[in-house]
Design an enzyme around this catalytic site. Sequence first.
Site, PDB file in Angstrom:
ATOM      1  N   LYS A 121       0.837  -1.198   0.000  1.00 14.68           N
ATOM      2  CA  LYS A 121       0.000   0.000   0.000  1.00 14.68           C
ATOM      3  C   LYS A 121       0.879   1.258   0.000  1.00 14.68           C
ATOM      4  O   LYS A 121       2.035   1.210   0.437  1.00 14.68           O
ATOM      5  CB  LYS A 121      -0.883   0.031   1.254  1.00 14.68           C
ATOM      6  CG  LYS A 121      -1.966  -1.018   1.319  1.00 14.68           C
ATOM      7  CD  LYS A 121      -2.759  -0.867   2.616  1.00 14.68           C
ATOM      8  CE  LYS A 121      -3.871  -1.894   2.724  1.00 14.68           C
ATOM      9  NZ  LYS A 121      -4.953  -1.656   1.743  1.00 14.68           N
TER      10      LYS A 121
ATOM     11  N   ARG B  15     -10.548 -11.206   1.441  1.00 14.38           N
ATOM     12  CA  ARG B  15     -11.459 -12.195   0.858  1.00 14.38           C
ATOM     13  C   ARG B  15     -10.897 -13.608   0.964  1.00 14.38           C
ATOM     14  O   ARG B  15     -11.654 -14.582   0.944  1.00 14.38           O
ATOM     15  CB  ARG B  15     -11.790 -11.825  -0.578  1.00 14.38           C
ATOM     16  CG  ARG B  15     -10.634 -11.806  -1.537  1.00 14.38           C
ATOM     17  CD  ARG B  15     -10.897 -10.940  -2.765  1.00 14.38           C
ATOM     18  NE  ARG B  15     -10.912  -9.524  -2.416  1.00 14.38           N
ATOM     19  CZ  ARG B  15     -11.169  -8.545  -3.287  1.00 14.38           C
ATOM     20  NH1 ARG B  15     -11.449  -8.850  -4.553  1.00 14.38           N
ATOM     21  NH2 ARG B  15     -11.166  -7.289  -2.920  1.00 14.38           N
TER      22      ARG B  15
END
Length: 278
Positions: free
Chosen positions: A50, A124
């Site tokens: 990130k 996920r």
Amino acid sequence: MGAFLSVSKGSDEPPVFLEVHYHGSGNSTESPLVLVGKGVTFDSGGISLKPSSGMDAMRADMGGAATICSAVVTAAALHLPLNIIGLAPLCENMPNGKANKPGDVVRAKNGKTIQIDNTDAEGRLLLADALCYAHTFNSRVIVNAATLTGAMDVALGSAATGVFTNSDWLWSHLHEASIVTGDRVWRMPLFEHYSKQVTESQLADLNNVGKYSRSGGACTAAAFLKEFVTTSHWAHLDIAGVMSNKDEVSYLRKGMAGRPTRTLVEFASRLCKDSQKV
């Protein structure tokens, strides 16, 4: 749980799978409400790192786990007459020599293989295995909560939690609960259009990101989770937009908000009074 454990490989901190049971019903065999929460205790993005700006907020990427645990504890304090199980896969997503790499393939608990094209789409993977495990409890309802996608924050901001569900009955209860609490929810689409974007993978059964990259990101993430759901009453709550509070909600202090715990508790309370067998 190869998908969950693959995420934890990049960290020196060991993974934990938290399981909490509340037996509020007089019948111990009564089908439970199962709550599943994403618990990434720090999310650097892994190899798909990130940007440094704002990364400090990723200590809150366990917001889903915190929310569902808070809901279970509150239901117990209120002595709600139903059985609840809380499931929270907990780990960090960090970049080291053992971490997942783009192009890796992992196998989830239900046997499906997943091509990892973006290691920052790790939540996920945790939820995939946790949802498979949730199905072993003969659940009445499965609801998962996760700070899953920045796309949800873009779509709804902090006004409401995005809800993806395969059940109109379940949506009705969640929506009405949110009206009572004031912590709103908004229904989002689970079209087959999005499923095709995650099931057409070069190396595996599924891809952990949609083939059109950022387009419809919250919807393709939900479509990915649906591949691990067989129950008739499931809802995915993407809480990325309501993760923190600046000044939008006057009764909450600044910082991480814990939303939508109130709505989950009200939903559980309503479920106690609904005699529908599901």
